[in-house]
Design a protein around this motif. Structure first.
Motif, mmCIF file in Angstrom:
data_model
loop_
_atom_site.group_PDB
_atom_site.id
_atom_site.type_symbol
_atom_site.label_atom_id
_atom_site.label_comp_id
_atom_site.label_asym_id
_atom_site.label_seq_id
_atom_site.Cartn_x
_atom_site.Cartn_y
_atom_site.Cartn_z
ATOM 1 N N HIS A 26 31.700 40.777 30.116
ATOM 2 C CA HIS A 26 31.051 41.149 31.369
ATOM 3 C C HIS A 26 30.778 42.655 31.432
ATOM 4 N N SER A 32 44.968 47.625 37.415
ATOM 5 C CA SER A 32 43.641 47.158 37.852
ATOM 6 C C SER A 32 43.596 47.049 39.377
ATOM 7 N N PRO A 89 37.671 47.957 42.231
ATOM 8 C CA PRO A 89 37.288 47.256 43.457
ATOM 9 C C PRO A 89 37.886 45.841 43.415
ATOM 10 N N LEU A 90 38.113 45.264 44.596
ATOM 11 C CA LEU A 90 38.870 44.010 44.665
ATOM 12 C C LEU A 90 38.341 42.924 43.733
ATOM 13 N N GLU A 91 37.023 42.709 43.733
ATOM 14 C CA GLU A 91 36.489 41.607 42.899
ATOM 15 C C GLU A 91 36.784 41.819 41.422
ATOM 16 N N ASP A 92 36.632 43.053 40.970
ATOM 17 C CA ASP A 92 36.917 43.365 39.558
ATOM 18 C C ASP A 92 38.414 43.229 39.276
ATOM 19 N N LEU A 94 40.511 41.277 40.832
ATOM 20 C CA LEU A 94 40.867 39.850 40.807
ATOM 21 C C LEU A 94 40.465 39.221 39.476
ATOM 22 N N ARG A 95 39.296 39.604 38.992
ATOM 23 C CA ARG A 95 38.842 39.058 37.705
ATOM 24 C C ARG A 95 39.784 39.493 36.578
ATOM 25 N N THR A 96 40.157 40.764 36.601
ATOM 26 C CA THR A 96 41.071 41.261 35.570
ATOM 27 C C THR A 96 42.417 40.549 35.658
ATOM 28 N N GLU A 97 42.893 40.386 36.908
ATOM 29 C CA GLU A 97 44.184 39.716 37.100
ATOM 30 C C GLU A 97 44.149 38.304 36.511
ATOM 31 N N ARG A 98 43.036 37.609 36.751
ATOM 32 C CA ARG A 98 42.905 36.249 36.216
ATOM 33 C C ARG A 98 42.956 36.267 34.687
#
Ligand SMILES: CCCC(=O)SCCNC(=O)CCNC(=O)[C@H](O)C(C)(C)COP(=O)(O)OP(=O)(O)OC[C@H]1O[C@@H](n2cnc3c(N)ncnc32)[C@H](O)[C@@H]1OP(=O)(O)O
Length: 302
Positions: free
Chosen positions: A9, A265, A270-273, A275-279
């Motif tokens: 991404h 992270s 930013p929150l969306e990024d 969250l994606r990294t956390e996943r």
């Protein structure tokens, strides 16, 4: 590391470390900075003295010692270069879990070597030196290692900024952290102000920077700059720090490193990024050896 989705991404705009927008080679600044970095490297070579020593222990905890005792562990030019190299070494250390940053000979660090400061008085060169140190210290803070600065004696100027590039700070009973920059006609430039605001909030940061206030261990703990107070006796502070840190680094390296990654992270993206990294980081530990072992032993958390 296996952050393929995040990697795919983000790879179009930048190289990814930890899902964070780092440039190639771990640098924080982009390609335009590379020529300037080479220039400042040449300049820093002209101010030798001291060393940055790194010991990577079997326990997964590394100890980095800032050593220039004749100048209260002030950062010479070559020490700045060595700091970069030591951080690169730690970025490659896949077994690592924790890092202790300390000063040699009973004191932490008195900031930039004033001889170098005098010789790099030109604002453009000063900014390049700042970028160089911001780069090294940002990478230090982003390492997938839980880090703690152990402050004995004094952490002044750039030395106080260095403490903020660790996740935690422990202070010996007779120690002080002091952002003396204002008294030098300066502000922090190694990223210390940005990090300080995040650690103690803008009100407290303004007091510490605007008043060049001395922070002793009690004040440090009150405002959240210090995470604990340790014995100042020789060797005791390091021992206490190792023990304190082991409370967070106990367990397999992939899990500890994953913990640090999701916190970095969460702090920086930013929150969306985030969250994606956390996943994605979750995907590296889910079904992994530590997870399967815990399931097999039916772990209870009483
Ligand atoms: C963006 C980065 C901005 C910066 O970091 S600017 C630098 C901020 N730091 C300073 O201004 C520290 C100035 N030094 C001091 O205040 C005092 O030396 C200090 C650290 C409180 C220690 O005081 P004392 O215990 O009385 O010891 P002292 O003054 O005799 O120092 C022992 C020797 O160390 C030297 N020293 C200390 N800090 C230094 C520095 N930053 N750069 C270069 N040399 C430094 C000091 O000159 C002295 O050397 P010498 O024995 O006179 O040859």
């Amino acid at each position: 590391m296996a952050l393929s989705y995040v990697g795919r991404h983000l790879i179009r705009r930048t190289h990814v470390t930890l899902g964070l927008p780092c440039r190639r080679g771990g640098a924080v600044y982009g390609s335009g900075y590379r020529a300037e970095e080479e220039e400042i490297r040449q300049k820093l070579q002209g101010f030798p003295g001291g060393s940055i020593n790194l010991v990577k222990q079997e326990s997964g905890i590394a100890v980095m010692t800032i050593s220039n005792p004749a100048r209260m562990n002030a950062f010479s030019g070559t020490m700045m270069l060595e700091l970069h190299d030591r951080v690169s070494e730690l970025e490659e250390w896949t077994e690592g879990k924790g890092l202790i940053v300390r000063g040699d000979a009973g004191t932490f660090c008195s900031g930039s070597d004033l001889n170098a400061v005098r010789a790099i008085a030109d604002p453009q060169e000063g900014m390049k030196m700042c970028m160089f140190m911001q780069n090294a210290l940002t990478r230090l803070l982003r390492l997938p290692l839980i880090s703690v600065a152990v402050v004995e004696g004094k952490a002044l100027g750039g030395g106080s900024e260095l403490t903020t590039a660790c996740d935690f700070r422990l202070m010996a009973t007779d120690s002080e952290i002091r952002f003396v920059h204002k008294h030098m006609g300066l502000v922090p430039g190694w990223g210390g102000a940005a990090r300080l605001v995040r650690i103690v909030g803008s009100q407290n940061a303004l007091k510490l920077l605007g008043g060049a206030q001395k922070v002793d261990p009690a004040y440090g703990e009150r405002i959240g700059l210090s995470d604990g107070t340790v014995d100042p006796l020789e060797g005791a502070a390091l021992e206490a720090a190792e023990q304190w840190l082991s409370g967070f680094t106990k367990g397999p390296a992939p899990v500890i490193r994953a913990v640090k990654k999701v916190v970095v992270s969460g702090r920086e993206l930013p929150l969306e990024d985030a969250l994606r990294t956390e996943r994605e980081v979750f995907g590296t530990v889910w079904g992994g050896p530590a997870n399967l072992e815990a399931l097999a032993r039916k772990a209870k958390h009483k």
